[in-house]
Motif scaffolding. Structure first.
Motif, PDB file in Angstrom:
ATOM      1  N   LEU A   1      13.627  21.098  23.692  1.00 33.34           N
ATOM      2  CA  LEU A   1      13.487  21.057  25.152  1.00 33.34           C
ATOM      3  C   LEU A   1      12.635  19.885  25.596  1.00 33.34           C
ATOM      4  N   ASN A   2      11.597  19.572  24.815  1.00 28.58           N
ATOM      5  CA  ASN A   2      10.722  18.446  25.142  1.00 28.58           C
ATOM      6  C   ASN A   2      11.506  17.136  25.177  1.00 28.58           C
ATOM      7  N   ILE A   3      12.348  16.947  24.177  1.00 28.93           N
ATOM      8  CA  ILE A   3      13.164  15.719  24.112  1.00 28.93           C
ATOM      9  C   ILE A   3      14.182  15.682  25.251  1.00 28.93           C
ATOM     10  N   LEU A   4      14.806  16.826  25.546  1.00 32.75           N
ATOM     11  CA  LEU A   4      15.758  16.880  26.655  1.00 32.75           C
ATOM     12  C   LEU A   4      15.068  16.586  27.981  1.00 32.75           C
TER      13      LEU A   4
ATOM     14  N   LEU B   1      14.620  12.863  28.278  1.00 32.11           N
ATOM     15  CA  LEU B   1      15.908  12.250  28.637  1.00 32.11           C
ATOM     16  C   LEU B   1      16.161  12.362  30.137  1.00 32.11           C
ATOM     17  N   LEU B   2      15.833  13.511  30.713  1.00 33.82           N
ATOM     18  CA  LEU B   2      16.027  13.706  32.152  1.00 33.82           C
ATOM     19  C   LEU B   2      15.108  12.804  32.970  1.00 33.82           C
TER      20      LEU B   2
ATOM     21  N   GLY C   1      14.555  11.867  42.185  1.00 30.35           N
ATOM     22  CA  GLY C   1      13.358  12.703  42.242  1.00 30.35           C
ATOM     23  C   GLY C   1      13.586  14.070  41.630  1.00 30.35           C
ATOM     24  N   ILE C   2      14.707  14.707  41.975  1.00 33.77           N
ATOM     25  CA  ILE C   2      15.033  16.039  41.435  1.00 33.77           C
ATOM     26  C   ILE C   2      15.168  15.988  39.916  1.00 33.77           C
ATOM     27  N   THR C   3      15.892  14.973  39.429  1.00 40.14           N
ATOM     28  CA  THR C   3      16.144  14.856  37.986  1.00 40.14           C
ATOM     29  C   THR C   3      14.864  14.583  37.211  1.00 40.14           C
ATOM     30  N   ALA C   4      14.078  13.622  37.701  1.00 38.25           N
ATOM     31  CA  ALA C   4      12.821  13.285  37.018  1.00 38.25           C
ATOM     32  C   ALA C   4      11.833  14.453  37.075  1.00 38.25           C
ATOM     33  N   LEU C   5      11.787  15.149  38.210  1.00 37.97           N
ATOM     34  CA  LEU C   5      10.886  16.297  38.348  1.00 37.97           C
ATOM     35  C   LEU C   5      11.278  17.408  37.382  1.00 37.97           C
ATOM     36  N   ALA C   6      12.572  17.695  37.303  1.00 34.97           N
ATOM     37  CA  ALA C   6      13.040  18.726  36.366  1.00 34.97           C
ATOM     38  C   ALA C   6      12.682  18.347  34.933  1.00 34.97           C
TER      39      ALA C   6
ATOM     40  N   GLY D   1      10.244  16.351  34.027  1.00 31.36           N
ATOM     41  CA  GLY D   1       8.787  16.407  33.895  1.00 31.36           C
ATOM     42  C   GLY D   1       8.283  17.817  33.668  1.00 31.36           C
ATOM     43  N   ILE D   2       8.853  18.783  34.405  1.00 36.58           N
ATOM     44  CA  ILE D   2       8.445  20.194  34.257  1.00 36.58           C
ATOM     45  C   ILE D   2       8.787  20.698  32.858  1.00 36.58           C
TER      46      ILE D   2
END
Length: 484
Positions: A9-12, A15-16, A45-50, A52-53
């Protein structure tokens, strides 16, 4: 063996984050052409935020060791999650308002297939068009690392063959060099993209058109900013520039690296490259003579059109300057067969790959010799080096499964009501990551009229072909999910 889900999940998530940053890189084009820009800003913003979380929530106490099973999952899920988030700019901007078509266009980009459902490409906002081209360039960049550094470690993929050719290099020895190899190849990938952009601008293309075509050429993707593809540009110079870079993109990037370093002898000694070069040249010359004899055009134009179409299909790029299905029925069959060729292993091209065909033919001829001399040990040789039986079996299994998947795909697509020639071409072009097919999805048409089920089926085939079959099919094996 348990999965290391935290690290996966960290790697995915990482990638996001990168995917979101790439979306934001499209903003300058929207601003320059005075288009609505918030769609791309919100998407990024949505993609990078997802991302990042996901990354932040899985960072603590994560075991840093990845097993083979984790690798399979990361590669497949990485392409899927990037594709789903990649639909957001299309959906928010209204360029492609429904999820089925948006996903088809997006995964066609990331898998560098180039099959499109957009009827009026020139009516799409420039920022969205750049994102469309960028998905292919991102996919191509990922494929380089996947093919050269990751798949050999997982024990699959065409680059296993290249590893086998190079004495002293083994998957284990490549592990600590993944970062170094990836960085070197990415710089070369970026450098060739910039070089093509400059050369296309010299030929009269605008900066926007030049950079878009360069991004999709180096990725062997084939997305264009024009409805007529490269046929829009009647300039012989522009078409020859694209031919050269398509051929380079279809060449093993390690061989290209040798060539750029001036080690031409080392590059030419590679058997796959020689076969790739001669197949392309001989087919182009033969087809050009037929086209010249049957059309009222100069021999140069006939040769250029023939060469362009052959290079475009064999490298699985999919650009078009002429409708090869209108030339002659037997030429259509030749181009159909070319869809199963593929260019070199370790390139951004899709398909079966020349090196697999080379080993298949060599092993077939040697099998007759083995029948005559059953006690003799007669190995298949590539570049003068004996290829292990494991690799030979892997190649035979790959081709057998590829053809089996193709047959099932044609049956399922025909079941949706598509004409048989359309089904033959659509499945071949999507599984081989090419773009144009036959029938209703030929070089001058697109995939807009394919049914919803058909588009999801073809999207799956694009992913399957792009990730060398086994990477995805492994996930459908019950033993894959069992704990050891």
């Amino acid at each position: 063996m348990r999965f290391n889900f935290k690290l996966i999940l960290n790697i995915l998530g990482i990638l996001l984050i990168f995917n979101g940053i790439f979306m934001l890189l499209c903003l300058p084009f929207s601003l320059y052409y005075r288009e609505t820009w918030w769609h791309l800003a919100a998407s990024g913003g949505i993609t990078a935020l997802a991302g990042g979380i996901i990354t932040a929530s899985t960072r603590k106490n994560a075991n840093k060791e990845l097993k083979k099973k984790d690798g399979y999952l990361i590669v497949t899920m990485g392409w899927l999650i990037m594709s789903f988030f990649g639909t957001i700019p299309y959906l928010l901007s209204g360029s492609i308002p429904d999820l089925t078509n948006a996903f088809f266009e997006t995964i066609s980009g990331y898998t560098t297939t180039g099959a499109s459902i957009i009827n009026n490409i020139e009516g799409v906002p420039k920022g969205i068009l750049f994102w469309r081209s960028l998905t292919q360039w991102i996919g191509g960049m990922g494929i380089i690392v996947l093919a050269v550094a990751i798949l050999p470690i997982l024990g699959i993929g065409g680059m296993q063959l290249f590893v086998a050719e190079a004495p002293g290099i083994s998957p284990d020895k490549m592990k600590p060099r993944i970062k170094e190899v990836a960085k070197r190849l990415w710089f070369m990938y970026l450098g060739l993209t910039v070089a093509e952009t400059i050369l296309l601008m010299f030929g009269g293309m605008t900066f926007f058109d030049a950079i878009n075509h360069s991004l999709t050429t180096m990725a062997t993707g084939g997305f264009s900013t024009k409805n007529a593809s490269v046929a829009y540009y009647e300039s012989a110079y522009i078409q020859y520039v694209i031919i050269v870079f398509m051929f380079l993109a279809g060449t093993n990037f390690t061989i290209t690296y040798f060539g750029l370093k001036g080690k031409f002898r080392k590059a030419w000694d590679n058997e796959e490259f020689r076969n790739y070069f001669f197949i392309t040249l001989i087919l182009s010359i033969c087809i050009s003579f037929f086209v010249f004899s049957s059309k009222w055009e100069s021999f140069e134009k006939s040769f250029r059109d023939s060469l362009f179409q052959v290079v475009s299909v064999i490298t699985t790029t999919g650009f078009v300057t002429a409708d090869y299905t209108a030339w002659a029925p037997f030429l259509t069959i030749i181009f159909f067969l070319l869809m199963f060729m593929g260019a070199s292993a370790g390139s951004t091209a899709g398909g079966i790959k020349v090196v697999r065909h080379t080993l298949l033919f060599k092993n077939s001829f040697l099998e007759m010799k083995r029948q005559l001399h059953p006690s003799a040990i007669i190995p298949v040789r590539l570049n003068g080096i004996a290829v292990s039986r494991d690799i030979t079996y892997n190649v035979l299994a790959f081709i057998m499964i590829y053809l089996l998947v193709y047959g099932v795909g044609v049956f399922l697509l025909s079941f949706t009501g598509e004409e048989f020639d359309t089904a033959l071409g659509a499945v071949a072009t999507c599984l081989g990551n090419i773009g144009p097919g036959l029938g209703a999805v030929g070089p001058v048409n697109n995939f807009h009229e394919i049914t919803g089920f058909g588009k999801w089926l073809l999207s799956f085939l694009m992913l399957l072909g792009r990730l060398e079959l086994f990477t995805v099919l492994m996930l459908f094996n019950r033993n894959f999910w069992q704990k050891i």
